[in-house]
Design an enzyme around this catalytic site. Structure first.
Site, short mmCIF file in Angstrom:
data_model
loop_
_atom_site.label_atom_id
_atom_site.label_comp_id
_atom_site.label_asym_id
_atom_site.label_seq_id
_atom_site.Cartn_x
_atom_site.Cartn_y
_atom_site.Cartn_z
N SER B 46 0.96 -1.26 -0.01
CA SER B 46 -0.09 0.25 -0.01
C SER B 46 0.94 1.27 0.06
O SER B 46 0.44 2.48 -0.33
CB SER B 46 -0.96 0.16 1.21
OG SER B 46 -0.15 -0.16 2.54
N HIS B 47 2.29 1.06 0.22
CA HIS B 47 3.16 2.39 0.14
C HIS B 47 4.12 2.26 -1.05
O HIS B 47 5.13 3.06 -1.16
CB HIS B 47 3.71 2.23 1.47
CG HIS B 47 2.92 2.91 2.65
ND1 HIS B 47 2.47 1.83 3.59
CD2 HIS B 47 2.43 3.88 3.07
CE1 HIS B 47 1.78 2.54 4.53
NE2 HIS B 47 1.81 4.05 4.09
N ASP B 187 -4.81 0.43 2.77
CA ASP B 187 -5.34 -0.73 3.07
C ASP B 187 -6.86 -0.98 2.58
O ASP B 187 -7.41 -1.85 2.00
CB ASP B 187 -5.32 -1.35 4.35
CG ASP B 187 -3.68 -1.70 4.57
OD1 ASP B 187 -2.98 -2.26 3.41
OD2 ASP B 187 -3.02 -1.65 5.65
#
Lengths: 331, 331
Positions: B46-47, B187
């Site tokens: 997610s990053h 998320d």
């Protein structure tokens, strides 16, 4: 439950006299009694007279030094250390917090490591005192292992409270002080005494099964608040209040403890920061607008609001008669 | 979902080229691309590349300065400030963290206030870098208001992540990095993209009712983790990453934001502490015994363990084809 009306002055005197009788000297008895009185004043009963039997048993067993002479010294201009001399924490605070505040005012940030201390009170007195001097403060202590890390069924962490305070120009500081256990042990003990069930998720019984019976949880194990995230915070506190400051984590504190029912020897981490230096800006305008917004939301109460309201009432407090009898017997 | 195998080198190059095309200079593009590559390397999707569209849209809208020249200066020997020059955070970190570590090594504690920055990555790169230098570190940022304070139904707090790292002599640092929302927005966005339900307690829909549909929560509001206690932590982060460091809280950051989908301007609080000075003791023996105990408990995994394991694999990563197409289109 029957109660008796007791003035704040008499609460202080009762605590003080009890501590003196149990072997504390004037300076230590006064410091602890003041902490006990302020807890009752603010309605924080689980940290008030309710703790006297524990205070006394640890003085009588010799685990806690009632004549402690805490010593402050500077490891660097911004890293202070106070050796608690095995006494209760309030006298160590009286001798250290002003120096911590001075260092933070000057350098922007400072930290106080307290070792060889027995902390048996709330944490807000420390953070609130620093915030009243215009600083923001964070403190934590660990305790006896009574909380299972998320996913486990055996205790490893203490109830590990964390307190934070933020200064406000024209109001009492914004303060929270909370156990990282789903519920503080003091509150579970009071629920057990009063025969009240606790919320689901508070803890497990000796077989590792969830229960709402506080007496079963006292025999079993508490859970951290907020699942794995709360468990991380509890873990962080073990490290900050233990190895970082030169003291033990909960399980090692327990190994050393004599089991007299009073608080174990441990450490305390106290951080103070000066927003005026760190922000280089008009911090209060931002934070006041933020705090006002929180207060305006439906269903939200600012932390410590009720405690600060209680404080305005300087009148007598209702104290449980059974507790007063118990204290009378130990004198 | 179909995927393509992409080497870590190619992940870096793809991120770098995309940023350069969107107007970033070499130094800024390299710093951000390195952060993106390291997220994919550690399995923190997610990053990783998932964020590229957001990075690009904020460069193109002119909100983020792709040629930022962050400036570090000392407000005191232990209170450092970095003006991010409205760029993405990684270059500000590259120019500040060594000085922060040096100050903490010397004085025991030091703090870095970062202002006028846009943080769009995980926080563990900062804390882990400090812990790899033998320090314990805490950092936090706020974001856009998307989390309702406990008891409320309207957003006021950001997802407000908190990261903590503790140094270990012969192992990667103990690190956690977690949103104080019940779930990180990244998320939830991934769950919405994949059509997966999220756990109860994650958020409320636009009518203020609980829902497990991530798309409804994106339109509605997230909840803090752990009820009122998690809400307190989220509130503390607003104050630390905002007014304390000279920046805005989430709601004020949103007011200033142009709504381009990228991260708002905000602040970052980074604290570094030297256990050798603060403890005056053999801290590592205590903390290693503690960390070993956690690892031995049934059902418990040390935080970051999976991430550090992923890191050992220097091979290619599987990247979602739809994401690769999306990135190809924006170049």
């Amino acid at each position: 439950m029957t109660t008796t009306s007791v003035s704040l002055e008499d609460i202080f005197s009762l605590a003080r006299q009890t501590l003196l009788t149990a072997g504390a000297n004037e300076e230590n008895a006064n410091a602890v009694a003041d902490t006990v009185m302020r807890a009752e004043r603010d309605g924080s009963h689980s940290h008030g007279l309710f703790r006297m039997p524990g205070y006394v048993s640890s003085l009588r067993s010799g685990k806690v030094n009632g004549c402690a002479d805490p010593q402050l010294h500077s490891r660097t201009p911004v890293a202070l250390h106070c050796d608690g001399d095995l006494g209760y924490a309030p006298l160590a605070h009286q001798r250290s917090l002003d120096a911590l505040a001075e260092a933070a005012h000057k350098s922007g940030i400072a930290v106080l490591s307290i070792t060889r201390t027995h902390h048996f009170a709330a944490l807000w007195p420390e953070t609130e005192a620093l915030a009243e001097k215009g600083l923001t403060a964070i403190t934590c202590v660990s305790y006896m292992p009574s909380v299972a890390p998320f996913g486990a069924h055996k205790p490893l962490y203490g109830t590990n409270p964390l307190s934070f305070a933020w200064p406000r120009p024209d109001a009492p500081p914004l303060v929270f002080d909370m156990a990282t256990a789903a519920m503080a042990m003091g509150d579970i003990q009071i629920a057990a005494r009063d025969g009240r069930a606790v919320p689901p998720g508070t803890g497990l019984d000796t077989a590792g099964k969830p229960t709402t019976d506080p007496a079963e949880i006292i025999k079993g194990v508490l859970l951290p608040f907020g699942g794995y995230k709360g468990s991380h915070i509890a873990m962080m506190i073990e490290l900050l209040a233990g190895p970082l400051v030169g003291e033990t984590v909960s399980f090692a504190s327990k190994t050393r403890d004599n089991g007299d029912g009073g608080p174990p020897q441990g450490g305390q981490f106290i951080l103070a920061m000066n927003p005026t230096i760190l922000s280089g800006d008009d911090w209060a305008e931002q934070s006041e607008a933020f705090i006002e917004r929180i207060g305006q939301l439906d269903g939200v109460r600012l932390p410590a609001e009720r405690r600060h309201k209680n404080r305005h009432d300087q009148g007598a407090r209702q104290i449980d008669d059974a507790l007063l009898e118990k204290i009378a017997k130990i004198i």
